[in-house]
Motif scaffolding. Sequence first.
Motif, short mmCIF file in Angstrom:
data_model
loop_
_atom_site.label_atom_id
_atom_site.label_comp_id
_atom_site.label_asym_id
_atom_site.label_seq_id
_atom_site.Cartn_x
_atom_site.Cartn_y
_atom_site.Cartn_z
N VAL A 123 72.05 58.46 88.60
CA VAL A 123 73.01 57.72 88.02
C VAL A 123 73.80 57.31 88.30
O VAL A 123 73.57 55.95 88.03
CB VAL A 123 74.38 58.77 87.83
N ALA A 124 73.55 56.83 89.66
CA ALA A 124 74.67 55.79 90.71
C ALA A 124 73.66 54.93 91.31
O ALA A 124 73.81 53.65 90.90
CB ALA A 124 75.01 56.39 92.12
N ALA A 125 72.27 55.02 91.18
CA ALA A 125 71.08 53.87 90.34
C ALA A 125 70.96 52.81 89.76
O ALA A 125 71.11 51.59 89.38
CB ALA A 125 69.88 54.43 91.02
N VAL A 126 71.71 53.62 88.45
CA VAL A 126 71.58 53.02 87.04
C VAL A 126 72.40 51.90 87.28
O VAL A 126 72.35 50.38 87.02
CB VAL A 126 71.11 54.17 85.77
N VAL A 127 73.81 52.80 87.36
CA VAL A 127 75.21 52.19 87.17
C VAL A 127 74.96 50.84 88.80
O VAL A 127 75.07 49.49 88.47
CB VAL A 127 75.99 53.54 87.11
N GLY A 128 74.58 51.39 89.96
CA GLY A 128 74.68 50.23 90.42
C GLY A 128 73.56 48.88 90.24
O GLY A 128 73.79 47.78 89.94
N GLY A 129 72.59 49.51 89.46
CA GLY A 129 71.96 48.32 89.19
C GLY A 129 72.41 47.18 88.11
O GLY A 129 71.76 46.56 88.19
N VAL A 130 72.50 47.72 87.41
CA VAL A 130 73.07 47.52 85.68
C VAL A 130 74.30 46.90 85.80
O VAL A 130 74.54 45.67 86.11
CB VAL A 130 73.15 48.45 84.83
N VAL A 131 75.34 47.55 86.57
CA VAL A 131 77.23 47.33 86.01
C VAL A 131 77.08 46.37 88.16
O VAL A 131 77.54 44.76 87.56
CB VAL A 131 78.37 48.59 86.52
N ALA A 132 76.42 46.25 88.69
CA ALA A 132 76.87 45.63 89.62
C ALA A 132 75.51 45.04 89.99
O ALA A 132 76.71 43.50 90.57
CB ALA A 132 77.28 46.49 91.59
N GLY A 133 74.82 44.39 89.58
CA GLY A 133 73.79 43.59 89.49
C GLY A 133 74.84 41.91 88.35
O GLY A 133 73.92 41.14 88.00
N ALA A 134 75.01 42.87 87.30
CA ALA A 134 75.39 41.90 86.63
C ALA A 134 76.92 41.38 86.26
O ALA A 134 77.44 40.22 86.14
CB ALA A 134 75.30 42.74 84.91
N LEU A 135 77.77 41.62 87.48
CA LEU A 135 78.98 41.98 87.44
C LEU A 135 79.19 41.05 88.82
O LEU A 135 80.31 40.39 89.95
CB LEU A 135 80.18 42.32 87.16
N GLY A 136 78.44 41.70 90.02
CA GLY A 136 78.90 41.09 91.62
C GLY A 136 78.36 39.85 91.48
O GLY A 136 78.40 39.06 90.76
N GLY A 137 78.67 39.35 93.07
CA GLY A 137 79.06 38.17 93.55
C GLY A 137 77.41 37.87 94.47
O GLY A 137 77.38 36.26 94.87
N SER A 138 76.89 38.42 94.69
CA SER A 138 75.41 38.52 95.09
C SER A 138 74.28 38.29 94.12
O SER A 138 74.07 39.47 94.11
CB SER A 138 75.69 39.87 96.64
N PRO A 139 73.27 37.22 93.90
CA PRO A 139 72.43 37.02 93.29
C PRO A 139 71.51 38.36 93.48
O PRO A 139 70.87 38.54 92.18
CB PRO A 139 72.33 35.91 92.75
N LEU A 140 71.51 38.50 94.93
CA LEU A 140 69.65 39.12 95.01
C LEU A 140 70.14 40.85 95.36
O LEU A 140 69.29 41.68 96.07
CB LEU A 140 69.17 38.28 95.99
N GLN A 141 71.07 40.51 95.41
CA GLN A 141 71.59 42.05 96.07
C GLN A 141 71.50 43.28 95.11
O GLN A 141 71.81 43.03 93.93
CB GLN A 141 72.72 42.05 96.67
N VAL A 142 70.78 44.73 95.60
CA VAL A 142 70.38 45.91 95.34
C VAL A 142 71.46 46.77 95.42
O VAL A 142 71.55 46.76 95.99
CB VAL A 142 69.14 45.57 95.34
N SER A 143 71.84 46.69 94.73
CA SER A 143 73.57 48.23 94.48
C SER A 143 72.70 49.83 94.20
O SER A 143 71.89 50.22 93.23
CB SER A 143 74.44 47.96 94.62
N GLY A 144 72.80 50.86 94.63
CA GLY A 144 72.93 52.03 93.84
C GLY A 144 73.71 53.29 95.63
O GLY A 144 74.41 52.48 96.68
N PRO A 145 73.00 54.26 95.28
CA PRO A 145 73.46 55.50 96.71
C PRO A 145 72.82 54.59 97.74
O PRO A 145 71.90 54.73 97.95
CB PRO A 145 72.27 56.30 95.65
#
Length: 740
Positions: free
Chosen positions: A61-83
């Motif tokens: 779940v954290a991997a999905v949300v990190g990719g979609v939400v942090a990827g869309a709203l974050g300030g680092s365009p190429l950073q990938v987020s997750g657990p």
Amino acid sequence: MSKTQSKSHSPPSREPAVEQAAWRSIVRHDLPASLVVFLIAIPLSLGIAAASGAPLIAGLVAAVVGGVVAGALGGSPLQVSGPAAGLTVVVAGLVSQFGWAATAGITCAAGLVQILLGVTRIGRLALSLSPAVVHGMLAGIGVTIAVQQLHVVLGGQAQSSLIANLGGLPDQLLAHHAGSVLVGVLTVVILLVWPRIPKVKIVPAPLVAVVAVTALAALFMVDVTRVNLPDNPLQELILPAMPSGTALDIGTAVLTVALVASVESLLSAVAVDKLHRGKRSNLDRELIGQGAANAVSGALGGMPVTGVIVRSSTNVAAGAKSRASAIMHGLWIAVFVLAAGAMLELIPMAALAGVLLVTGLRLVQLAHIRTLRRHDELLVYVVTAAGVAALGLAEGVLAGLVLALGRVLYRLARATVTAAEENGVWTVRIQGTLVFLGVASLVRTLRTVPAGADVRVKLQVDHLDHAAYEAIEDWRRGHIARGGTVELSRSAFRAALKGDAKRRLPWQHEQVVPAPDQRASMLDGIREFEESADLIRPMMAKLAADGQKPTQLFITCADSRIVPNLITTTGPGEQFCVRNVGNLVPPYGSNSNSVDAAVEYAVDVLGVSSIVVCGHSHCGAAGAALDSVDDDGSGLRTWLRHLEPSVRRAVALPDIVDPATGVKLSPADKLSVANVAVQLENLRSFSCVRKAEEAGRLELVGLWFDIGATAARLVLERDPYLVRADEELATANTPADADL
């Protein structure tokens, strides 16, 4: 008005063409990259969830949300987020203290705190943390994870603390879980060997390792514990609950998750910026994006989310060009879990433990240790790492911060006071920062001067407080009263008392020496240097014994107004410098033997990690190259022929403006900017430079120094071609692009 005239005043919109180009880039670059990151994210997310004591579905779940939400709203365009592995110890402690449902609630609250931090624009403050503390924290977490997962590799269960895990290792070694050991060891071997195989490292090693050992375990029916996911993932999600406990305990937990996740995300964003030449990260926006992701992840029963350097670097290496890659990787994980979750249940837990074991050990980086040792910060690193590993994250970081602050205060309050007699005159030398803490030592030294002696007091301090002033003044009066003499510069005394003793730079003399006395001026300067040489004598003695080990080759102009060590705030032994008219690096084979020798020596012998080419404003070489003067065969004109490619490049460029003032550069300054990029290209004609850069051992940086503004700019390949180095380097430590 005719249609023709109408059309001439209404140029066609470029928006459709821009949109088509963007979609082509997504399909060509971001889509393939997202698939690569998706494949590596699944085993890492499962492994981190298992190591944290969280439900495995929470990691996904954290991997999905990190990719979609942090990827869309974050300030680092190429950073990938997750657990992330960096939060494993924190989450494991929260699960044991509050339970999983409450931990999800804490994650949600921590996300709101992160959003508040981003809105208040304090994202950059996280970069003010001592690097020794940050790297020590990661090292302590890495050691804890490695020892913890070693139990799982051996077929057992990890304990709650490092001490317990170390104590339980002998029993695990005697338990003989052959299947788990075989799977875990094979996973580790693949992770270590795969990146060393040429032309295959584009495929992530964790993916190869997990797929390979899973296939072998299934083929040979190895008896091992495997991943266990719920049959209906959406129905099995554990929604957040209010933690039970004191307000202090809950508040501490929320702040710990928020701060650790924020620091790790921002550090990861900075590191990712070093890997590509695209848009730099907006750190405040990144905090808002990370906070939104944690709020959503916690609300859905997922783990805390941070920016993850492993996934992010894979994303860049796979060719991603925009945030679409991170978003799509999250969507692929969601689709895979819902449609093919049974395939994940074939993965042995020992394989995931092997991945986490190697990941944890890689958090202890020898490069960081060497750097911190060189800057005398190793003790802070060791104390932080040991504290995190043995006592806990908060306790270890607090111990490191206290030690770092204590060392700063000690350095600020430290003064060296010496008294020595030579030729019948006593010299009292006071160096450093003299405040009330050092008065006792000052008085003891002053009392060693015999009564009636002639004394010369040399002040070399940046600050003198009132207590120290009174101590020196009382001693001076008493010494004179007993028949002695005291020579003391009253102006230096007053300057030190006001705290501006070091505002006059060493070469800024109070009187301008006439030209005929320049030799005497030089000798005076040497004398002044030798009088203050005690400040750097220990450093120079060490450099003389150890030899030079610079990390940077700095190529700049011979212009007398350019002082490389002043521009870069570097000291002796840190910079290997080459200077010539026009900061030129003729292409390899141009018979420029001196420059060729310096470049090859710096790269092959000294092993520098960066080469900086620094141009400057008001460059005489650039002005001469633009003048239509016939080549008279002189050495200067022959040398300036190497500027001809730069002249052609400058002519082809649009106007360049100063990033601070918005003023268009003059033709000569525009040429000097273009010239920096051309010289970086020429550097790549050297095989030693090209090979080192391709291997990731060397970075090429372009600088342009505005003499009048006293400001350095980074040279970029794209419009606006120059950026403010003070902001860019402070937030992202960005490498300059090579080409204009």
